[in-house]
Design an enzyme around this catalytic site. Structure first.
Site, short mmCIF file in Angstrom:
data_model
loop_
_atom_site.label_atom_id
_atom_site.label_comp_id
_atom_site.label_asym_id
_atom_site.label_seq_id
_atom_site.Cartn_x
_atom_site.Cartn_y
_atom_site.Cartn_z
N GLY A 1 4.76 3.43 1.69
CA GLY A 1 6.25 3.58 0.60
C GLY A 1 5.44 3.75 -0.40
O GLY A 1 4.85 3.53 -1.15
N SER B 1 0.62 -1.27 -0.13
CA SER B 1 0.14 0.06 0.13
C SER B 1 0.94 1.53 -0.10
O SER B 1 1.97 1.04 0.19
CB SER B 1 -0.84 0.14 0.98
OG SER B 1 0.37 0.22 2.59
N LYS B 2 -0.14 2.22 -0.70
CA LYS B 2 0.66 3.56 -0.40
C LYS B 2 1.43 4.20 1.04
O LYS B 2 2.87 4.74 0.24
CB LYS B 2 0.20 4.38 -0.53
CG LYS B 2 0.06 5.71 -2.03
CD LYS B 2 -0.88 6.84 -2.11
CE LYS B 2 -0.69 7.22 -3.67
NZ LYS B 2 -2.14 8.33 -4.31
N ARG B 3 0.45 3.93 1.67
CA ARG B 3 1.07 4.29 2.96
C ARG B 3 2.58 3.69 3.46
O ARG B 3 3.49 4.49 3.97
CB ARG B 3 0.30 3.81 4.18
CG ARG B 3 -1.15 4.14 4.31
CD ARG B 3 -2.13 4.85 5.43
NE ARG B 3 -1.02 4.65 7.20
CZ ARG B 3 -1.06 6.37 6.98
NH1 ARG B 3 -1.49 6.49 6.92
NH2 ARG B 3 -0.19 6.23 8.43
#
Length: 486
Positions: A260, A256-258
């Site tokens: 990295g 997920s974006k959170r």
RNA sequence: GGCGCGUUCGUCUAGUGGCUUAGGACACCGCCCUCUCAAGGCGGGGAUCACGGGUUCGAAUCCCGUACGCGCUACCA
């Protein structure tokens, strides 16, 4: 299916960027298509109007093309089964939903969001194992349905899931999977805004576009029984399913974006080579069963098989990507590296300088084994482009003593006497001075490197001197003697 | 909670009943090479194959159970 050409699709929803997991899904579809002489199709699943993002489709296509994957059919590539934007195919889904309703396999539902919400809450209060729609509207009489339709009451179309039935299907990667129909909700097929949900649009399109193999992420495995039910309701042949293992964060949750970078654009902008990204992502969940780690795209096509895709998720490990990037960089020709370095220079503070190809080629040859990214041809060795303005303090302490200026002066004189010196000439001069001073060559080389580059590490000393040229070397020695004090 | 999928070195993985004292790669450490840093070569540590039961002469490999992880559980895909 026999004698039919393989047709596969990559079917992303346009979120604004290409997720690396999406890239891998696209890659496996592409590899499968190319390996089997099949067709690779792009279809945009834009059935959620709330999530519409301006320019997303263009970005997506750009990112995939950057990676080197090209579609045979799709929004830009064309093809016989388009349009390939689901938002432009609403009438088609409606037609098939109607067909299902006529067959009794689907039905109109007029329940309000409020009723659905309280229903769910009640079911949760009763601790029912599975919260599901209660088929309330299935029992409406034809007259009531007609009346509601005429009155324009908001409606959806739901799949009529039959009860007490085991849904079985095969998956190339998971083998045999079974679900109990009692655990499956009467899924909405057409939303109240007239758009289809993923499930309907996906099945209809895969059938109409003659998709033979559905290769997608594991997050879809749980909804596959709904799709199977739809294929059966339409009496269509099912495609072959292959559910790919997920790409994971270091903590093993879905990438997920959170945690990295997740967009291939991010990796591209950081200077990763497309060859490295493709190579890396291909190996997350697949291998040929040998020890080969370094692949080009065409080699992947040759070796790929769905049967060898793993079952378990794979952590996205940046260290290995870095290594692959360095490997691919080193395999590039000098000519390719030269072009890349030139465009990199245009992005740097040295862009107004005019370096000759000859000079840059020498820099590349000297640094090639020492860098992992193109930009490191500049960042790790700025001394090729400008004289050092400061000198690495630790190296000064270690390699610079009270006698050093004298030694360097001697070297400088010796170098000054040279005419158009080659690398070997510089070396001979230094050897000569070291003998005269009765010093090990290292005792001269280390301070010289510091004087000339400001750093304690770098390419071979004499390569460095030769690339900088005699005049520049003399100037830098002079400057260092003045600036460095012990 | 329910359903589904998964579980081999820190990470990616090889392995489909005996060839396995579990192999390779990244990362880490050491040595060699050497003017430094890399690259390269050599070597090292690191996995009681999630756990517990079976089946078998023999199991990482087959079966059952448990645990843990993840995914799904929307008029999102």
């Amino acid at each position: 299916m026999i004698n039919e050409k393989s047709r596969v699709r990559f079917a992303p929803s346009p979120t604004g960027y290409l997720h690396v997991g999406g890239l891998r899904t696209a890659l496996y579809n592409y590899l499968f298509a190319k390996k089997n002489n099949g067709t690779f199709i792009l279809r945009i699943e834009d059935t959620d109007r709330n999530r519409y993002v301006e320019g997303a489709v263009e970005n997506l296509i750009k990112a995939i093309n950057w990676a080197g994957l090209n579609f045979d059919e799709g929004p830009e590539a064309g093809g016989d089964f388009g349009p390939y934007m689901q938002s432009q195919r609403l009438h088609i889904y409606k037609k098939y939903a109607d067909e299902l309703i006529a067959k009794g396999k689907a039905y109109y539902c007029f329940c309000t969001p409020e009723r659905l919400k309280t229903l769910k809450e009640e079911q949760e209060k009763q601790k029912l194992p599975q919260a599901k729609y209660d088929k309330h509207c299935l029992h409406l009489s034809n007259e009531e349905v007609e009346k509601n339709l005429k009155a324009g009451i908001p409606k959806v179309v739901r799949l009529n899931v039959i009860q007490n039935h085991t849904i079985k299907f095969d998956d190339v990667i998971r083998e045999h999977v079974e679900f109990e129909s009692n655990n499956i909700d009467d899924q909405v097929l057409i939303k109240s805004d007239g758009y289809p949900t993923y499930h309907l649009a996906n099945v209809v399109d895969d059938h109409l576009m003659k998709i033979t193999h559905v290769i997608r992420g594991e997050e879809w495995l749980s909804s596959t029984p709904k799709h199977v039910l739809l294929y059966d309701a339409f009496e269509w042949e099912r495609p072959i399913f292959a559910h790919l293992p997920l790409l994971l964060n270091p903590d093993k949750s879905k990438l997920s974006k959170r945690q990295g970078d997740v967009a291939v654009e991010d990796y591209r902008d950081k200077g990763f080579l497309k060859e490295a990204l493709i190579n890396f992502v291909a190996l997350l969940g697949w291998n040929a069963g040998d020890d080969k780690e370094f692949y080009y795209l065409d080699e992947l096509i040759n070796s790929f098989s769905l049967e060898r895709v793993n079952k378990s998720g794979a952590v996205f490990d940046l260290q290995k990507l870095h290594w692959l990037n360095a490997e691919h960089l080193r395999k590039k020709s000098i000519a390719e590296l030269l072009e890349m370095l030139k465009t990199e220079i245009q992005k740097s503070k040295f862009k107004s300088q005019n370096y000759s190809d000859n000079f840059l080629t020498l820099v590349i040859e000297a640094m090639k084994e020492r860098v992992s990214f193109i930009k490191e041809f500049i960042d790790t060795c700025p001394y090729f482009y400008e004289a050092p303005t400061e000198y690495e303090q630790k190296a000064v302490e270690k390699n610079w003593n009270i006698e050093t200026p004298e030694h360097l002066k001697k070297l400088k004189e010796e170098f000054a006497s040279l005419n158009n010196p080659t690398k070997e000439d510089f070396e001979h001069s230094l050897t000569k001075v070291s003998e005269e001073l009765n010093l090990g060559k290292g005792k001269l080389i280390h301070p010289l490197r510091l004087a000339v580059s400001g750093q304690s590490t770098g390419p071979g000393m004499f390569d460095l001197l030769f690339i900088l040229g005699k005049d520049e070397v003399l100037k830098r020695i002079e400057a260092a003697i003045k600036k460095i004090s012990v």
